[in-house]
Design an enzyme around this catalytic site. Structure first.
Site, PDB file in Angstrom:
ATOM      1  N   GLU A  52       0.880  -1.324   0.087  1.00  0.00           N
ATOM      2  CA  GLU A  52      -0.043  -0.012   0.074  1.00  0.00           C
ATOM      3  C   GLU A  52       0.874   1.048   0.044  1.00  0.00           C
ATOM      4  O   GLU A  52       1.616   1.639   1.045  1.00  0.00           O
ATOM      5  CB  GLU A  52      -1.006   0.025   1.330  1.00  0.00           C
ATOM      6  CG  GLU A  52      -1.915  -1.130   1.260  1.00  0.00           C
ATOM      7  CD  GLU A  52      -2.989  -1.269   0.354  1.00  0.00           C
ATOM      8  OE1 GLU A  52      -3.286  -0.009  -0.270  1.00  0.00           O
ATOM      9  OE2 GLU A  52      -3.611  -2.275   0.134  1.00  0.00           O
ATOM     10  N   CYS A  55      -2.218   9.274   2.547  1.00  0.00           N
ATOM     11  CA  CYS A  55      -1.756   8.974   1.031  1.00  0.00           C
ATOM     12  C   CYS A  55      -2.621   9.337  -0.027  1.00  0.00           C
ATOM     13  O   CYS A  55      -2.142   9.248  -1.238  1.00  0.00           O
ATOM     14  CB  CYS A  55      -1.568   7.515   1.234  1.00  0.00           C
ATOM     15  SG  CYS A  55      -3.006   6.599   1.930  1.00  0.00           S
TER      16      CYS A  55
HETATM   17  P1  NAD Z   1       7.983   4.694   5.234  1.00  0.00           P
HETATM   18  O1  NAD Z   1       8.039   3.911   4.049  1.00  0.00           O
HETATM   19  O2  NAD Z   1       8.887   5.588   5.776  1.00  0.00           O
HETATM   20  O3  NAD Z   1       7.770   3.557   6.574  1.00  0.00           O
HETATM   21  C1  NAD Z   1       6.857   2.826   6.581  1.00  0.00           C
HETATM   22  C2  NAD Z   1       7.395   1.575   7.513  1.00  0.00           C
HETATM   23  O4  NAD Z   1       8.495   1.138   6.900  1.00  0.00           O
HETATM   24  C3  NAD Z   1       7.786   1.746   8.976  1.00  0.00           C
HETATM   25  O5  NAD Z   1       7.082   0.855   9.677  1.00  0.00           O
HETATM   26  C4  NAD Z   1       9.286   1.867   9.088  1.00  0.00           C
HETATM   27  O6  NAD Z   1       9.867   1.525  10.146  1.00  0.00           O
HETATM   28  C5  NAD Z   1       9.614   0.913   7.828  1.00  0.00           C
HETATM   29  N1  NAD Z   1      10.910   1.170   7.143  1.00  0.00           N
HETATM   30  C6  NAD Z   1      11.470   2.356   7.210  1.00  0.00           C
HETATM   31  N2  NAD Z   1      12.565   2.498   6.566  1.00  0.00           N
HETATM   32  C7  NAD Z   1      12.756   1.190   6.051  1.00  0.00           C
HETATM   33  C8  NAD Z   1      14.003   0.372   5.683  1.00  0.00           C
HETATM   34  N3  NAD Z   1      15.138   1.196   5.168  1.00  0.00           N
HETATM   35  N4  NAD Z   1      13.836  -0.771   5.616  1.00  0.00           N
HETATM   36  C9  NAD Z   1      12.760  -1.528   6.057  1.00  0.00           C
HETATM   37  N5  NAD Z   1      11.814  -1.014   6.723  1.00  0.00           N
HETATM   38  C10 NAD Z   1      11.869   0.278   6.991  1.00  0.00           C
HETATM   39  O7  NAD Z   1       6.716   5.438   5.374  1.00  0.00           O
HETATM   40  P2  NAD Z   1       6.135   6.552   6.364  1.00  0.00           P
HETATM   41  O8  NAD Z   1       6.704   7.817   6.326  1.00  0.00           O
HETATM   42  O9  NAD Z   1       5.595   5.991   7.485  1.00  0.00           O
HETATM   43  O10 NAD Z   1       4.686   6.904   5.519  1.00  0.00           O
HETATM   44  C11 NAD Z   1       4.597   7.882   4.291  1.00  0.00           C
HETATM   45  C12 NAD Z   1       4.500   7.042   3.169  1.00  0.00           C
HETATM   46  O11 NAD Z   1       3.549   5.962   3.029  1.00  0.00           O
HETATM   47  C13 NAD Z   1       3.986   8.013   1.745  1.00  0.00           C
HETATM   48  O12 NAD Z   1       4.543   7.861   0.854  1.00  0.00           O
HETATM   49  C14 NAD Z   1       2.410   7.578   1.796  1.00  0.00           C
HETATM   50  O13 NAD Z   1       2.196   7.911   0.475  1.00  0.00           O
HETATM   51  C15 NAD Z   1       2.643   6.120   2.011  1.00  0.00           C
HETATM   52  N6  NAD Z   1       1.359   5.662   2.552  1.00  0.00           N
HETATM   53  C16 NAD Z   1       0.416   4.776   1.715  1.00  0.00           C
HETATM   54  C17 NAD Z   1      -0.838   4.403   2.345  1.00  0.00           C
HETATM   55  C18 NAD Z   1      -1.789   3.740   1.472  1.00  0.00           C
HETATM   56  O14 NAD Z   1      -2.715   3.116   2.094  1.00  0.00           O
HETATM   57  N7  NAD Z   1      -1.433   3.214   0.144  1.00  0.00           N
HETATM   58  C19 NAD Z   1      -1.033   4.880   3.638  1.00  0.00           C
HETATM   59  C20 NAD Z   1      -0.540   5.408   4.230  1.00  0.00           C
HETATM   60  C21 NAD Z   1       0.917   5.915   3.958  1.00  0.00           C
END
Ligand code: NAD
Length: 531
Positions: free
Chosen positions: A229, A263
């Site tokens: 997602e 998002c």
């Molecule tokens: P993010 O990708 O930074 O983090 C999401 C998860 O990934 C967290 O639990 C984090 O701990 C983990 N993570 C971060 N870096 C990592 C790495 N290098 N290796 C492994 N795991 C890692 O996202 P965020 O800042 O929490 O959310 C923002 C993003 O998420 C935006 O791009 C937004 O559009 C998207 N988003 C999408 C939806 C959807 O339903 N499609 C919903 C909410 C947010």
């Protein structure tokens, strides 16, 4: 009504799970699955019912955690997190018997009905859910509810950048559920990668496309299916046929809720030139209506989640060559960014090419809806969401001319909480919410049951392969008759051929003969009736 008054709620600091404990946690979950602990449907229901009350009983703590992490007003905490969770649990619990029942397989040729084809709803096994920061509760817990209902054992990894919310999630789960079936792992990139090194039966990830790629690569090693997602560069398309007041109120709301960290919120607005002045006027009025003293002094308006995210948004504004036509106030200490519209004249502008994921938005004037479609496809041809404001024919044009995870017609961002939701292409894969949350964690396992009396029918498959059997083979396999010719055109004679067989001419002659016989029989019966 809920207020944003800071209470005396105590929330313990977030502690990351030691990495060396992760394999043991996962092994325990696997063992519980193989012991079939989560298989009984009543067990799953009790788990969900307990979770319902745990959420309900912790609602003030949840609201407080969201206030500390994101400056969310309690009203938004209830509107977009707490009631989504409680509503979702009730929806699942009330429907899961129906959803989990074996189903008769549909669209089966008559010949195969004898083996009674059905679909069984099996859990996938042991699954991992990785949550994001923007709606830290609902976007982590909704997949969890689906995974539980589907009968899996589950590990969840909430976001580390919303530590208060993640801590409450852990408390809710650990105080309510059997830890051998449902585990919480806390941490950031390192801990998540340790989790990803394990073998899972499904991984459900919500977050950025960059981390989504890391997840997909790790999953590929074990051939684990993934749901991603992700985000995207979502356009809002506004045509001259739109109602300026509704456009302004709805788009402003989407960029104001959670300070635009949603998002599905629009990243940029493609607006027909002629309607831009009216929409801008209405935008100012809507802002005044929503925030009479400005959003900075309003308790209703949230803050950017981290300093890093704040600097990223500031960078987008600083690097833009566009002109601020609304808002533009920032306060670094408070991580406050006012709802801001930047009119740009280049598709390469920093405000267009980056995902804002905050309350700032590019405005790009266009000549008509066709140009808007062309630009939207050029900027990002598979965003998570598209909003279209205009006439029905504008809606149809955009639906027909674009791809996206979801679409909102005359509104901003999809928000029906039981409607299946998910991205396409670069914005992700797989859907959840409502029934889809359960389905996504199930293996739809087909099975058949062949009765002994069917042996004579099945004789067709056994050697010796005789010419007589070959004659019956096509019919026996349930292969139908094509209703189209070799040029792919539908044939008007098909029904005749189906009824009478042979070439169209022969079928027509046979049909004519039958019609004449029927006519004569009818005449004969009429004469008899008169006598
Ligand atoms: P993010 O990708 O930074 O983090 C999401 C998860 O990934 C967290 O639990 C984090 O701990 C983990 N993570 C971060 N870096 C990592 C790495 N290098 N290796 C492994 N795991 C890692 O996202 P965020 O800042 O929490 O959310 C923002 C993003 O998420 C935006 O791009 C937004 O559009 C998207 N988003 C999408 C939806 C959807 O339903 N499609 C919903 C909410 C947010």
């Amino acid at each position: 009504m809920a207020t944003n008054k800071r209470t005396e709620v105590e929330i313990a600091p977030l502690e990351f799970t030691p990495i060396d404990q992760i394999p043991r946690k996962v092994a325990t979950l696997r063992e519980s699955f193989s012991q079939r602990k989560t298989r009984p449907i009543e067990f799953r229901k009790v788990v969900l019912r307990k979770l319902y009350w745990a959420v309900e009983d912790n609602k003030e703590r949840i609201a407080e955690a969201l206030s500390r992490d994101l400056g969310k007003h309690a009203y938004e905490a209830f509107m977009a997190e707490i009631y989504w969770m409680t509503g979702d649990i009730l929806h699942i619990v009330n429907n899961m018997d129906k959803w989990l029942k074996d189903e008769a397989a549909s669209d089966i040729p008559f010949m195969w009905k004898s083996v009674n084809p059905k679909i069984r709803k099996d859990p996938m096994g042991t699954v991992l859910i990785i949550g994001p920061s923007n709606y830290p509760f609902q976007l982590t817990m909704l997949p969890l509810f689906g995974a539980i209902a589907a009968g899996n054992t589950v590990a969840i990894k909430p976001s580390e950048i919303t530590p208060n919310s993640s801590r409450i999630i852990q408390e809710i789960i650990e105080s309510t559920l059997d830890p051998s079936c449902y585990a919480v792992v806390q941490g950031g990139a390192e801990e998540t990668q340790a989790l990803l090194a394990e073998k899972w039966d499904k991984i459900f990830f919500t977050g950025s496309a960059a981390v989504g790629r890391i997840v997909a690569k790790a999953a590929a090693v074990h051939l684990t299916p993934v749901v991603l997602e992700l985000g995207g560069l979502n356009p809002a398309i506004v045509t001259r046929n739109a109602n300026p007041r509704l456009v302004a109120r709805r788009l402003l709301w989407a960029k104001s809720m959670n300070a635009g960290q949603t998002c599905t919120a629009h990243n940029y607005i493609l607006i027909e030139k002629s309607i831009l002045p009216a929409v801008l006027e209405e935008f100012k009025k809507a802002y005044k209506d929503f925030y009479p003293n400005g959003s900075r002094d309003s308790p209703d308006y949230g803050r950017i989640v981290t300093d890093k995210a704040f600097q990223r948004l500031k960078g987008m504004l600083d690097n833009s060559q566009g002109k601020i036509i609304f808002g533009g106030t920032l306060n670094e200490k408070e991580r406050y960014i006012e709802q801001t519209l930047v009119q740009v004249d280049s598709l390469e502008d920093s405000m267009i090419v980056n995902e804002a994921f905050g309350p700032i938005c590019a405005v790009y004037p266009v000549n008509d809806v066709d140009e808007a479609i062309q630009i939207a496809n050029k900027v990002h041809d598979t965003p998570l969401g598209i909003s279209v404001f205009g006439s029905s024919s504008d809606h149809e044009k955009v639906l027909e001319g674009t791809r996206s995870g979801n679409v909102s017609l005359n509104d901003a961002q999809p928000h029906v909480n039981t409607l299946a939701f998910g991205g396409v292409g670069e914005s992700g894969m797989g859907q959840y919410r409502g029934r889809a949350s359960v389905d996504v964690f199930l293996h739809h396992r087909p099975y058949t049951k062949t009765p002994s009396w069917a042996e004579s029918l099945l004789d067709l498959r056994y050697p010796p392969y005789t010419p007589t059997k070959f004659k019956w083979l096509r019919l026996g396999l349930g292969v139908g008759t094509p209703d189209f010719d070799r040029d792919g055109r539908k044939s008007p004679w098909t029904w005749l051929r189906l009824l009478f067989g042979g070439s169209p001419k022969l079928a027509a002659s046979k049909a004519m003969a039958v019609a004449i016989v029927l006519f004569l029989v009818q005449k004969y019966l009429q004469r008899l009736a008169k006598q």
